[in-house]
Design an enzyme around this catalytic site. Sequence first.
Site, PDB file in Angstrom:
ATOM      1  N   CYS A  88       0.833  -1.207   0.000  1.00 33.42           N
ATOM      2  CA  CYS A  88       0.000   0.000   0.000  1.00 33.42           C
ATOM      3  C   CYS A  88       0.868   1.258   0.000  1.00 33.42           C
ATOM      4  CB  CYS A  88      -0.913   0.004   1.227  1.00 33.42           C
ATOM      5  SG  CYS A  88      -1.866   1.530   1.398  1.00 33.42           S
ATOM      6  N   CYS A 148       0.512   3.592   3.366  1.00 31.67           N
ATOM      7  CA  CYS A 148       1.021   3.180   4.676  1.00 31.67           C
ATOM      8  C   CYS A 148       2.377   3.840   4.920  1.00 31.67           C
ATOM      9  CB  CYS A 148       1.158   1.663   4.744  1.00 31.67           C
ATOM     10  SG  CYS A 148      -0.425   0.779   4.872  1.00 31.67           S
ATOM     11  N   HIS A 199      -3.843   0.934   8.297  1.00 32.25           N
ATOM     12  CA  HIS A 199      -4.371   0.504   7.000  1.00 32.25           C
ATOM     13  C   HIS A 199      -5.753  -0.120   7.110  1.00 32.25           C
ATOM     14  CE1 HIS A 199      -4.129  -1.029   2.829  1.00 32.25           C
ATOM     15  NE2 HIS A 199      -4.711  -2.115   3.316  1.00 32.25           N
ATOM     16  N   ASN A 209     -14.080   9.040  -0.960  1.00 32.03           N
ATOM     17  CA  ASN A 209     -14.743   7.896  -1.578  1.00 32.03           C
ATOM     18  C   ASN A 209     -14.405   6.680  -0.725  1.00 32.03           C
ATOM     19  OD1 ASN A 209     -15.532   9.500  -3.784  1.00 32.03           O
ATOM     20  ND2 ASN A 209     -13.630   9.071  -4.870  1.00 32.03           N
ATOM     21  N   HIS A 249      -6.595   1.806   1.814  1.00 29.68           N
ATOM     22  CA  HIS A 249      -6.200   2.578   2.999  1.00 29.68           C
ATOM     23  C   HIS A 249      -7.180   3.730   3.225  1.00 29.68           C
ATOM     24  CE1 HIS A 249      -2.782   3.600   5.768  1.00 29.68           C
ATOM     25  NE2 HIS A 249      -3.469   4.736   5.810  1.00 29.68           N
ATOM     26  N   HIS A 291      -8.516   7.054   3.305  1.00 34.12           N
ATOM     27  CA  HIS A 291      -8.011   8.316   2.777  1.00 34.12           C
ATOM     28  C   HIS A 291      -9.111   9.052   2.033  1.00 34.12           C
ATOM     29  CE1 HIS A 291      -7.934   5.941  -0.916  1.00 34.12           C
ATOM     30  NE2 HIS A 291      -7.747   7.064  -1.602  1.00 34.12           N
ATOM     31  N   GLN A 328      -9.596  12.866  -0.652  1.00 37.17           N
ATOM     32  CA  GLN A 328      -8.897  13.691  -1.632  1.00 37.17           C
ATOM     33  C   GLN A 328      -9.355  15.134  -1.526  1.00 37.17           C
ATOM     34  OE1 GLN A 328      -8.315  11.790  -5.638  1.00 37.17           O
ATOM     35  NE2 GLN A 328      -9.796  10.304  -4.871  1.00 37.17           N
TER      36      GLN A 328
END
Length: 353
Positions: free
Chosen positions: A70, A73, A116, A156, A167, A169, A171
């Site tokens: 990933c 991470c 994660h 999303n 992971h 996250h 944007q």
Amino acid sequence: MKKTSTRLADGRELIYYDSRDDTVRDAVDRRPLDRTVTTSEVRRDPLLGDAVAIASHRQGRIYHPPADECPLCPSEGDRLSEIPDSSYDVAVFENRFPSLAGDSGRCEVVCFTSNHDASFADLTDEQAALVLEAWTDRTAELSHLPAVEQVFCFENRGAEIGVTLGHPHGQIYAYPFTTPRTALMLRSLAAHKEATGGENLFDAVLERELAGERVVLETEHWVAFVPFSAHWPYEVHLYPRRRVPDLLGLDEDARTEFPQVYLELLRRFDRIFGEGEPPTPYISAWHQAPFGTLEEFDGVVREDFALHLELFTIRRTSGKLKFLAGSESGMNVFINDVPPETAAQRLREVASS
């Protein structure tokens, strides 16, 4: 909060947001990366008046890597990622495969936690508050870029949404124009203001919802409700009671209360379809006023816009998704299978506490 800005090996900016003021971030990106080259181009549709970002370089972006590879991470030993340090609280960096870049804006990735296997709903109040600080800081910083007119923070969640990295996250897109959805809101705002002799449409909507049956939860500083004309099967709008145009306008009381309210909503979303169901896929989107001129929207100023968050899922029932088919994709006319009143009742029933 402590903010530390550094650079990745290819020149992209990386920013750490830490809850402790004594945290030191001096790890160096050891990857042999070439300078990032993007081909983003914004094209206007002459018939619809909207914009399309053409970004062919994104075809090569990382797609569903195994967990031990990933890129979000922390780096560990010889396994090097986008985060050079061995740990982090919240990290933000320029997207390696941006939809918008240069004169066409900017795209950033927001890593909510180094864990994660977590999700936003798993964060503590302190962690969620730090993410809010990061969103606010990035909104302020990006608004000063010459090419940027509107800042959009979003998440999303779930493969069904199209997420390619597991992971936790989100944007941030910094657009060089006012987005079509925001423009529609501003036109409605202007028309309502003129027709009513100055009444604010956002205030009127919030007042109507508070008096109705679609409120999901309300606190001293926030109100969450399923809108009267919800487009999605389960859709919640979260408003601060005091109207502000953007995240920068939130006062300390609203900021302090936000983590409890937002985490409660996310946890309820994961309970909609019952125990044993996979995590609910969703999109969470902050709507903020543009930073550019609003001259085309007669009589509207930035302060008329109401910051709010829209949270929705494309899952309409257990094992079934809401697809954007002919009417939605072809004509932008949504058909919702779940009555908003039913959705609101369900979200009240599944209180996480």
